[in-house]
Design a protein around this motif. Structure first.
Motif, mmCIF file in Angstrom:
data_model
loop_
_atom_site.group_PDB
_atom_site.id
_atom_site.type_symbol
_atom_site.label_atom_id
_atom_site.label_comp_id
_atom_site.label_asym_id
_atom_site.label_seq_id
_atom_site.Cartn_x
_atom_site.Cartn_y
_atom_site.Cartn_z
ATOM 1 N N LEU A 1 0.827 -1.216 0.000
ATOM 2 C CA LEU A 1 0.000 0.000 0.000
ATOM 3 C C LEU A 1 0.857 1.261 0.000
ATOM 4 C CD1 LEU A 1 -2.834 -0.735 2.579
ATOM 5 C CD2 LEU A 1 -3.058 -0.408 0.116
ATOM 6 N N SER A 2 2.002 1.180 0.661
ATOM 7 C CA SER A 2 2.874 2.363 0.765
ATOM 8 C C SER A 2 3.735 2.542 -0.490
ATOM 9 C CB SER A 2 3.786 2.236 1.986
ATOM 10 O OG SER A 2 4.882 1.393 1.682
ATOM 11 N N SER A 3 3.775 1.527 -1.334
ATOM 12 C CA SER A 3 4.635 1.583 -2.521
ATOM 13 C C SER A 3 3.921 2.345 -3.645
ATOM 14 C CB SER A 3 4.931 0.147 -2.992
ATOM 15 O OG SER A 3 3.779 -0.389 -3.615
ATOM 16 N N PRO A 4 4.636 2.687 -4.730
ATOM 17 C CA PRO A 4 3.978 3.355 -5.855
ATOM 18 C C PRO A 4 2.760 2.562 -6.354
ATOM 19 C CG PRO A 4 6.351 3.425 -6.128
ATOM 20 C CD PRO A 4 6.102 2.567 -4.927
ATOM 21 N N MET A 5 2.844 1.235 -6.294
ATOM 22 C CA MET A 5 1.728 0.382 -6.711
ATOM 23 C C MET A 5 0.478 0.610 -5.832
ATOM 24 S SD MET A 5 0.569 -1.865 -8.678
ATOM 25 C CE MET A 5 1.960 -2.397 -9.641
ATOM 26 N N GLY A 6 0.709 1.013 -4.585
ATOM 27 C CA GLY A 6 -0.394 1.235 -3.632
ATOM 28 C C GLY A 6 -1.397 2.280 -4.105
ATOM 29 N N ARG A 7 -0.935 3.207 -4.932
ATOM 30 C CA ARG A 7 -1.842 4.246 -5.465
ATOM 31 C C ARG A 7 -2.993 3.643 -6.254
ATOM 32 N NH1 ARG A 7 -0.792 9.015 -4.730
ATOM 33 N NH2 ARG A 7 1.219 9.616 -3.900
ATOM 34 N N PHE A 8 -2.768 2.432 -6.791
ATOM 35 C CA PHE A 8 -3.789 1.806 -7.647
ATOM 36 C C PHE A 8 -4.721 0.902 -6.843
ATOM 37 C CE2 PHE A 8 -0.006 2.676 -10.188
ATOM 38 C CZ PHE A 8 -0.547 3.550 -11.119
ATOM 39 N N ILE A 9 -4.471 0.806 -5.547
ATOM 40 C CA ILE A 9 -5.369 -0.007 -4.705
ATOM 41 C C ILE A 9 -6.350 0.952 -4.062
ATOM 42 C CG2 ILE A 9 -5.517 -1.638 -2.782
ATOM 43 C CD1 ILE A 9 -2.544 -2.335 -3.374
#
Ligand SMILES: NC(=O)c1ccc[n+]([C@@H]2O[C@H](COP(=O)([O-])OP(=O)(O)OC[C@H]3O[C@@H](n4cnc5c(N)ncnc54)[C@H](OP(=O)(O)O)[C@@H]3O)[C@@H](O)[C@H]2O)c1
Length: 235
Positions: A218-226
């Motif tokens: 969730l804290s990673s750049p990927m987290g923005r898409f969750i």
């Protein structure tokens, strides 16, 4: 950029796994603040972690009972003064005392609400009022807050309130660029789960590192898409 993470209930279980995962990763987080009550477990966990973190990573441990809201406010202000900004907050400390409805004690119900609901609120509010803005807030709820469970009245009610409170925080703090909200784990092999289900074999259920891994995602750049108001994590 250097970021600071604050995790409550960091002496064991999901909280310790989360603190450890961020501290050991080679990501943006270079300061990990750990809150728990004073205990041998906490002292040992902090000492072990300090020995193994990469150079340049700082561990700050504070002993505080999050159910003591005034003490929590003081600890939050002191730590903010020390680190400058809390970018990531994981409100994880939790308490349960499962009993049948007839045996729910008013004082114990209030303690459950203080630790599980008022403490995360107090931490967010006091940090905001001291000028902090967050990148991410994760409030650890529970699947027991989605569906009430027999024998767990005060715990289930507190976690349902955490889910709703997290939705409000998510909406209201979006203007500051804050992401996050509630995260509801299912059965996870920890001391708290042992209280709820003493006869269960812990090897058959989710492990704390699985929840920590989702928080890290969730804290990673990927987290923005969750994009979910309440993220359910379960086996
Ligand atoms: N395990 C599950 O199946 C499950 C499922 C859904 C949600 N959850 C939630 O996940 C969170 C973490 O629990 P866990 O399963 O990892 O349990 P755990 O291993 O028993 O850890 C609970 C943590 O909360 C801290 N804590 C409890 N009361 C506190 C207080 N008054 N002040 C400060 N810290 C306090 C404990 O620290 P000290 O006692 O050392 O102070 C400990 O670090 C809780 O919010 C829990 O409700 C767990």
């Amino acid at each position: 950029m250097s970021k600071t993470l604050l995790v409550t209930g960091a002496s064991r279980g999901i909280g310790l796994e989360t603190a450890t995962r961020f501290a050991m990763a080679e990501g943006d987080v270079d300061t990990v603040v750990m809150f728990a009550r004073d205990s041998e477990d906490f002292t040992t966990a902090v000492a072990e972690l300090k020995k193994s973190v990469p150079a340049g990573t700082t561990i700050i441990a504070r002993t505080v009972d999050v159910g003591d809201l005034e003490a929590l406010k003081t600890a939050a202000a002191e730590v903010l003064e020390e680190v400058g900004q809390i970018h990531l907050l994981v409100n994880n400390a939790g308490y349960t005392n499962p009993v049948p409805i007839q045996q729910v004690d008013q004082e114990d119900f209030e303690r459950t609400m203080r630790v599980n609901l008022y403490a995360p609120f107090t931490l967010v509010q006091s940090l905001l009022n001291n000028g902090n803005t967050f990148d991410l807030i994760v409030n650890i709820a529970s699947t027991a807050g989605i569906n009430g469970r027999s024998g767990w009245l005060s715990y289930s009610a507190s976690k349902a309130a955490v889910i709703n409170m997290s939705q409000v925080m998510r909406e209201e703090l979006a203007i500051y660029g804050t992401r996050g909200g509630g995260l509801a784990p299912g059965r996870t092999a920890t001391a708290l789960r042992k209280v709820l289900a003493p006869d269960e074999d812990p090897s058959t259920i989710m492990q704390p590192q699985h929840v920590a891994e989702v928080i890290e995602t969730l804290s990673s750049p990927m987290g923005r898409f969750i994009d979910s108001e309440n993220i359910v994590v379960r086996l």
